[in-house]
Design a protein around this motif. Sequence first.
Motif, PDB file in Angstrom:
ATOM      1  N   THR A  28     101.728  86.657  -3.162  1.00  0.00           N
ATOM      2  CA  THR A  28     102.738  86.399  -2.126  1.00  0.00           C
ATOM      3  C   THR A  28     102.921  87.583  -1.182  1.00  0.00           C
ATOM      4  OG1 THR A  28     104.442  87.096  -3.701  1.00  0.00           O
ATOM      5  CG2 THR A  28     104.045  84.726  -3.480  1.00  0.00           C
ATOM      6  N   THR A  29     102.581  88.772  -1.618  1.00  0.00           N
ATOM      7  CA  THR A  29     102.721  89.956  -0.747  1.00  0.00           C
ATOM      8  C   THR A  29     101.478  90.199   0.103  1.00  0.00           C
ATOM      9  OG1 THR A  29     101.952  91.369  -2.565  1.00  0.00           O
ATOM     10  CG2 THR A  29     104.339  91.057  -2.342  1.00  0.00           C
ATOM     11  N   ASP A  30     100.454  89.410  -0.088  1.00  0.00           N
ATOM     12  CA  ASP A  30      99.221  89.534   0.689  1.00  0.00           C
ATOM     13  C   ASP A  30      99.419  88.796   2.013  1.00  0.00           C
ATOM     14  OD1 ASP A  30      96.694  89.180   1.819  1.00  0.00           O
ATOM     15  OD2 ASP A  30      95.697  89.107  -0.131  1.00  0.00           O
ATOM     16  N   ASN A  31      99.448  89.534   3.107  1.00  0.00           N
ATOM     17  CA  ASN A  31      99.733  88.938   4.411  1.00  0.00           C
ATOM     18  C   ASN A  31      98.689  87.899   4.812  1.00  0.00           C
ATOM     19  OD1 ASN A  31     102.045  90.474   4.709  1.00  0.00           O
ATOM     20  ND2 ASN A  31     100.979  92.153   5.761  1.00  0.00           N
ATOM     21  N   ALA A  51      99.348  84.762   2.834  1.00  0.00           N
ATOM     22  CA  ALA A  51     100.536  84.060   3.331  1.00  0.00           C
ATOM     23  C   ALA A  51     100.239  83.367   4.654  1.00  0.00           C
ATOM     24  CB  ALA A  51     101.689  85.048   3.492  1.00  0.00           C
ATOM     25  N   ALA A  52      99.439  84.009   5.511  1.00  0.00           N
ATOM     26  CA  ALA A  52      99.096  83.401   6.795  1.00  0.00           C
ATOM     27  C   ALA A  52      98.258  82.142   6.594  1.00  0.00           C
ATOM     28  CB  ALA A  52      98.348  84.415   7.666  1.00  0.00           C
TER      29      ALA A  52
END
Length: 470
Positions: free
Chosen positions: A325-328, A331-332
Amino acid sequence: MLARHQEPIVAIATAPGRGAVGIVRVSGRGLSGLIQALCARPLKAREATYLPFRDQDGSAIDHGLAIHFPGPNSFTGEDVLELQAHGGPVVLQLLVTRCLQAAAETDAATGQPRLPGLRVAQPGEFSERAFLNDKIDLTQAEAIADLIDASTEAAARSASRSLAGDFSREIHTLRDALIHLRMLVEATLDFPEEEIDFLQKADAQGQLDRLEAHLATVLQRTRQGALLREGIRVVIAGQPNAGKSSLLNALAGAELAIVTPIAGTTRDVVQQTIQIEGVPLHVIDTAGLREGEGVDEVEQIGIERAWGQIEQADAVLFLHDLTRTTDNAYAASDAEIAQTLLQRLPQGVPVIDIWNKADAAPAPLVQEGITLSARTGEGLQALRQRLLHEAGWQSASEGLYIARERHVQALLRVGEHLNIAQQLLAAQAQSLDLLAEELRQSQNALNDITGEFSADDLLGVIFSSFCIGK
């Protein structure tokens, strides 16, 4: 009635393959000559008789039980002969061949063929005869096929209730109330000069209100019965390595899909039917949704098939990986998939966000949707209940009957006509002819359910799905 419905028919009435007992069934009018040829003796009505089944030369094809059900007190309403033999496919086929042969032979007493026109039955033709001869209505005929095809205990019990006539009685109650209301409206149309206001005195408004209330109850139960029969299609979607295959395996309780840490492991559709509280759910695992480098031609085909399944879903489980979830970039990609789901899914199809790998997440995270672990099973029960809720399932009822989507659509048509009738009733004398027509259309929609007024093509579709011996 079509000419073919007058012809006698014969078929093997048990499932293909070997078994202890197999049944050959004959239905027609005037089976005494055929019975004499096969059994070498007359049979007492509805009494099982153990004897040899005779070939043309008098030798025994097999020994078994013969039962004669004279019409109209039989399943089809015609004379029926059942030969219960050993369940080998060759033996049963020999009996069918002998029946056809004996039917064409000349009867010594009459000088005519014993059973002219005997032929092998078409799929569902025995049940179709029962319907055409008023032994069962169309909902009961459909319940026979549903009982055979039932995939859960709840579906089997509900199909049995429909076969016993529970659903038919609900429809007949609605129809009788409609007929009574139509009678009042027609009487007012026929005698407009009468001073007595037939509709007001007979509480036509109250009758219509009660009719709509009863229809709502029947429609709700029918939807439940259709769900019990049809189930829903649930598609698991998401990026690679979100745990889609693990979730399918966890829901199914079996290792159906290959699970590896390698992205793109699942390249084709994997489907399994499970049941939750007796409701069948057709759960479909799909290839991970991604684009860009690393996607070869085979995986791309899998992704296209995944979107094809998603577009046909009744519900979509959008799987997210809590550990990423902290991986941009991750998430994109999730946001892009979510936007595409909105564009490609039909309106009203629910998308349930599933946050997987709760056991491996660095810290408890509160997310909108359902948090679970496909590996440990945490949160699976909440997912099962959510799926039932999205499907529209309520608590199972002992009195639930099986139903089909066509029954639901017919009842919705009844509701539409009754809604218009409510508006017309308010106008009274100015619109009574239109009111009478809406009530007639409502009754026709109910008759479509039980088959009292049905097109031949509808009957053909229904009975062609049956096995031969039914």
